[in-house]
Design a protein around this motif. Structure first.
Motif, PDB file in Angstrom:
ATOM      1  N   GLU A  34       4.077  13.614   8.478  1.00 57.66           N
ATOM      2  CA  GLU A  34       4.571  13.399   7.123  1.00 57.66           C
ATOM      3  C   GLU A  34       6.038  13.756   7.028  1.00 57.66           C
ATOM      4  O   GLU A  34       6.594  14.478   7.850  1.00 57.66           O
ATOM      5  N   PRO A  52       9.308  13.960   3.641  1.00 54.88           N
ATOM      6  CA  PRO A  52       9.434  14.350   2.229  1.00 54.88           C
ATOM      7  C   PRO A  52       8.706  13.406   1.272  1.00 54.88           C
ATOM      8  O   PRO A  52       8.129  13.848   0.284  1.00 54.88           O
ATOM      9  N   ASP A  53       8.743  12.081   1.549  1.00 53.88           N
ATOM     10  CA  ASP A  53       8.122  11.123   0.622  1.00 53.88           C
ATOM     11  C   ASP A  53       7.197  10.138   1.330  1.00 53.88           C
ATOM     12  O   ASP A  53       6.859   9.097   0.778  1.00 53.88           O
ATOM     13  N   TRP A  54       6.791  10.433   2.551  1.00 54.44           N
ATOM     14  CA  TRP A  54       5.904   9.516   3.273  1.00 54.44           C
ATOM     15  C   TRP A  54       4.883  10.295   4.083  1.00 54.44           C
ATOM     16  O   TRP A  54       5.056  11.477   4.367  1.00 54.44           O
ATOM     17  N   PRO A  88       3.498   5.682   1.228  1.00 56.36           N
ATOM     18  CA  PRO A  88       4.251   6.616   0.376  1.00 56.36           C
ATOM     19  C   PRO A  88       3.364   7.758  -0.110  1.00 56.36           C
ATOM     20  O   PRO A  88       2.147   7.646  -0.145  1.00 56.36           O
ATOM     21  N   LYS A  89       3.995   8.855  -0.506  1.00 57.54           N
ATOM     22  CA  LYS A  89       3.256   9.972  -1.096  1.00 57.54           C
ATOM     23  C   LYS A  89       3.119   9.836  -2.603  1.00 57.54           C
ATOM     24  O   LYS A  89       2.236  10.444  -3.196  1.00 57.54           O
ATOM     25  N   GLU A  90       3.970   9.080  -3.219  1.00 59.11           N
ATOM     26  CA  GLU A  90       3.925   8.910  -4.677  1.00 59.11           C
ATOM     27  C   GLU A  90       4.132   7.450  -5.013  1.00 59.11           C
ATOM     28  O   GLU A  90       4.770   6.715  -4.287  1.00 59.11           O
ATOM     29  N   ALA A 116      -1.644  10.768   0.494  1.00 65.20           N
ATOM     30  CA  ALA A 116      -0.766   9.601   0.420  1.00 65.20           C
ATOM     31  C   ALA A 116      -1.229   8.768  -0.764  1.00 65.20           C
ATOM     32  O   ALA A 116      -2.197   9.108  -1.443  1.00 65.20           O
ATOM     33  N   THR A 126       0.197  20.585  -1.873  1.00 65.45           N
ATOM     34  CA  THR A 126       0.908  19.314  -1.762  1.00 65.45           C
ATOM     35  C   THR A 126       0.751  18.454  -2.983  1.00 65.45           C
ATOM     36  O   THR A 126       1.426  17.457  -3.135  1.00 65.45           O
TER      37      THR A 126
END
Length: 457
Positions: A381, A383-385, A455-457, A347, A10
């Motif tokens: 989760e 795609p972006d969270w 968020p993941k990024e 995250a 990930t």
């Protein structure tokens, strides 16, 4: 909601591998031994071998553990000579001092001078000015000046001393940051010249930056009009730096003494008196929780408040929160179903703020869930969270209650639980500051499910 176990690829960056750092502090707060990183931080703040630990937040933790005679663990943030340092500290006191174990060590540079020092373009060269960094309690962390200053301004004498011991208001008493104003005229200890004060909050949010400039024409200058005697706006923003720290120490002493009495550590005691002592200790802990809430409220409502952006593991933080509240849940025979040890969910957020939100959500669930019930901590989760949900079997909430739940001071008519009505308001503000959100799903009689999304990024 099913638990989710993300794949290893990930992109989550775990903390650096290797054994945690360790240190030894004696009963007087002096640093006896320390691994390299803490030793470097201590030296960067003006500490020498055998000196009192020069990291204020860590020293406070050690002193609290020694005073209470109990093991304490918490996140620590320290401002070094050129970096902001964050780590998790486990402090185990004994008769001669305390052993420290430091993990999750993270460092990030202080803001560059052009951005981090707000007076860069508005003042004379450094030779005509003194820059002083001060911690939230008004203690000196660092002094920069190209002009020679008296010997007692040197780090070994000034570090961790009250700034009011070195700066006095012209015609008044010692400098008190919460009471002074920009443009105030000052006298420096050991210096006959008149100086002018400029101040701003440190960019990291951990204290103050002071700029003291030599007054150009001292005889022609007059002090600006002082602020009104009662300034409600100023009082509303001095709790975390002035009132809160002043209250914590006496309340902590009350709690410690009440627990000593209630535990019959000094000898036999009637059962009803032991119960009274337990009530006193419980009331003290509620007061400390309220102080923490008010200090957090002041911080999050300050202009420019922001949270750090760093990699966090929601599964690890959920397990930590469950571990910290395990005894509280066990007292009510409540079982907490936490993520498995091999689960991870990356995250982006601020480590201590995410833990603070999860402790609040889990603590609320334990408070209002029935005895012998279950609480679930579930991960999910997209795609972006990434998210963690705290679900309980409590009485649930109506639609109208859910709309009011995140309001400041909102307690939904409950009384006698010691709550301030600020926990969920603060938690949601923190979630939003980390570019996430905190939401609730519930229905009367069906429990409540609070979800923190980041968020993941």
């Amino acid at each position: 909601m099913k638990a989710h176990r993300p794949k290893a690829e990930t992109g989550f960056a775990p903390p650096p591998a290797g054994a945690p750092d360790t240190a030894r502090i004696d009963r007087d707060g002096r640093l006896v031994t320390a691994d390299a990183r803490l030793a470097r931080l201590h030296a960067g703040l003006g500490g020498s071998d055998g000196d009192v630990l020069a990291v204020p937040a860590l020293l406070d933790l050690v002193r609290n553990a020694l005073r209470l005679g109990m093991r304490l663990s918490r996140p620590i943030t320290a401002i070094g000579a050129s970096e902001i340092v964050e780590f998790w500290c486990d402090c185990a006191p004994d008769g001669a001092g305390a052993d420290l174990v430091l993990s999750q060590w993270r460092e990030r540079p202080l803001p560059e001078a052009d951005h981090g020092w707000p007076f860069q373009s508005a003042v004379p060269p450094l030779g005509n000015s003194i820059r002083i960094r001060v911690d939230p309690l008004g203690r000196i962390l660092n002094v920069e000046c190209e002009q020679p200053l008296p010997a007692f301004w040197q780090p070994e004498h000034s570090t961790l001393k009250s700034v009011g011991s070195f700066l006095t208001i012209e015609g008044g008493g010692p400098l008190v940051l919460a009471d002074c104003h920009d443009g105030a005229l000052l006298r420096l200890a050991g210096d006959e010249r008149l100086w002018t004060l400029h101040r701003t909050r440190d960019p990291s949010g951990a204290g103050w930056n002071l700029l003291v400039t030599e007054a150009a024409d001292a005889e022609a200058m007059t002090a600006p009009e002082p602020p009104p005697l009662f300034d409600s706006q100023r009082l509303a923003h001095m709790f975390g730096s002035q009132i809160g720290p002043a209250l914590r120490q006496p309340i902590g002493r009350i709690i410690a003494n009440a627990e000593t009495i209630g535990g019959r550590l000094e000898g036999p005691l009637r059962a009803d008196y032991a119960n009274y002592a337990g009530d006193i200790a419980s009331a003290g802990r509620h007061l400390l929780a309220l102080i923490d809430d008010l200090a957090d409220l002041e911080a999050i409502e300050a202009s420019g408040f922001s949270a750090a952006r760093e990699p966090v593991d929601l599964a690890d933080l959920a397990r930590r929160a469950a571990g910290l509240l395990a005894l509280k849940a066990a007292d009510r025979a409540i079982r907490v179903d936490r993520p498995a040890e091999d689960e991870a969910l990356p995250a982006v957020g601020e480590f201590r703020r995410v833990l603070q939100v999860l402790l609040n959500l889990l603590g609320n669930a334990i408070n209002y869930a029935p005895d012998g019930s279950m609480i679930w901590l579930r991960l999910d989760e997209g795609p972006d969270w990434a998210s963690v949900t705290v679900a309980d079997q409590g009485p649930g909430l109506t639609s109208e209650q859910q709309q009011r739940l995140f309001n400041k001071w909102e307690r939904l008519g409950r009384s006698g639980d010691g709550g301030s009505g600020l926990g969920l308001y603060i938690s949601r503000r923190l979630a939003l500051a980390m570019q996430g959100d905190l939401t609730v799903e519930s229905a009367p009689g069906q429990g409540a499910r609070f979800t923190l999304t980041l968020p993941k990024e």
